[in-house]
Every structure is written in C-alpha cells, then in structure tokens.
Scaffold this motif. Structure first.
Motif: not given
Length: 262
Positions: A160-161, A202-205, A210-211, A217-219
C-alpha cells in the motif's frame, strides 16, 4: 511446457471487451483469469476471444455483479465452484489443465467502507468468506494448484502507498490481513508475486477517485497469484502491467502475470 497466467479484475467484461482483446493480442498469456465480469456466462463476448486463440473457458456469471471467468488457449476442465459464506454470488470457479494443475479464480468481497461488522454487513460477509476459504483448504489440502484473483486485501506494508494511513481503511486493516494469512497458511500457499519481487512498493489497483492516478500513485496490491509448495519453485517472471491502468476507459485494476515451468 511452460505457461503464462494472468489475473485481472476487468470491471465488466462486456464494457471492456476491447481491453481484454488488447491484452490478449499484446501479451498473449496462455490463461487469463478475470474477475468482476458483471455478466451472465452466456453473454460473455467470446467470439473475439476465440478468434485470438482463447477457445476454452470455464466461468460463473451473474447479471450486473461479480462473475469470474478463466479464458485459456489450453484445454481446461471445469472442476466446480464454491459459494463461500452462502452469499449466492459468482465469486469462485476452478479449472484443471491437462498437466494436472488446478487453477482457482477468486473474487473476494470488497467489504464496504467501514471496517466493523457490527455496523457494516458487507465487512462481516468478507470476513466470513475468508474464514470459509480457510476452512475449505484446511479440510481439503490443495496440491498442484494455483490460486489467483482480486482478493481485495493488500497484506504487506509495502503493498500500500501508506501503511500508517491505511491501517483503518478496508483492504489493509489488521483483521483482514490476519484472515488472509489464515487462508494462506491453511493451504500452505506461496505468494508467487512476492516470491519473485520480494522487496519494494507494489500495486495492482489505483482508485478512480484520483484526479491523476499515475502521478498520485496511491495504489494497493489487491490482486494476487499464489501456488502450492509442490509447484511454487516452478514459478517465475512475475510482473504487474501497470500501463493497463492508463488504457482508454480502464479498469481500476492492472493485470498480474506469472509463468510456470510445468
């Protein structure tokens, strides 16, 4: 024979048929597991998928909600589904390849917005769903199996971010992480993505809210590829196709890939 597998919450397979075809054409996974298809099985748009070589499918559908499908270039046998927590939702389907590998495709409930089952029924359903997954794998230990899907939980701090800011946000709360850990331990599952990419954010969503999702990049890493220990060492090449989040009319999820030399 090695095969490459991808998992993707497509957020409507009919609306995003062009994106599925783009992925199949450009990336060519042997197997593509889709979640949140939002379509009865008979209305999944198979014609173009077949033309691209994906002539096999096992799926469970539901009008407007949920739905899971496994598209495959390789012959695959339908080996059933489970209605965990008796929700009456199309959230699981399993298929078996000719090499004996069973693929479980899951769409775990999101759990609503409030992480308290006393005031939020959906959160309770999520926890119950995970508990029944745990019990099932305890009772019927999986072998030569892969589990993929949108599990709607980002378990690690670097999934998570902001670990601190998301501790009370559904998908990263300690109780959810504990429940997911119990599922993993029950089936002795190995997190293949993190086996291949052990360190780093590491993010997938990324949220639609988000604008500019890419800049903010708040994944969260909600989408997973797991395998049983008897085949986990055959896995490699894990990656997340971040670019797909920026395609036209995208899903808010990106596809996750892994290759298995089996």
């Amino acid at each position: 024979m090695p095969f490459t597998l991808a998992t993707w919450n497509i957020n409507s397979v009919r609306l995003r048929e062009p994106l599925v075809c783009k992925l199949l054409e450009e990336e060519g996974p042997d197997v593509l597991c889709l979640q949140e298809c939002k379509s009865p099985v008979e209305k999944i748009p198979l014609e173009r998928f077949h033309a691209l070589g994906y002539t096999h499918m096992v799926a469970r559908g539901q009008k407007g909600y949920n739905g899971v499908a496994i598209l495959s270039k390789l012959p695959i046998e339908d080996v059933g589904d489970k209605d965990f927590a008796d929700l009456g939702h199309a959230r699981h389907v399993a298929g078996r390849l000719e090499n004996g590998v069973t693929i479980h495709n899951f769409y775990v409930p999101a759990g609503g917005d409030v992480p308290d089952r006393e005031v939020n029924e959906k959160f309770g359903q999520k926890l119950d769903y995970l508990t029944e997954m745990r019990d099932w794998f305890h009772g019927d230990a999986p072998q030569k199996s892969i589990l993929v899907g949108d599990l709607n939980i980002a378990p690690r701090e670097d999934d998570v971010w902001s670990h601190k800011q998301l501790l009370k946000i559904v998908s990263h709360t300690p109780i959810e992480v504990d429940h997911l850990t119990d599922v993993m331990e029950a089936g002795k599952w190995v997190d293949i993505t993190r086996q291949d990419i052990p360190e780093g954010l590491l993010y997938s969503w990324w949220s639609y809210r988000a604008k500019d999702w890419d800049e903010a990049d708040k994944g969260r890493r909600l989408d997973h590829v797991w395998a049983t220990p008897d085949i986990s060492n055959a896995a490699h090449g894990s990656r997340i196709l971040r670019d797909a989040r920026g395609w036209q009319q995208p899903s808010d999820h990106a596809p996750v890939f892994a290759t298995f030399d089996l």
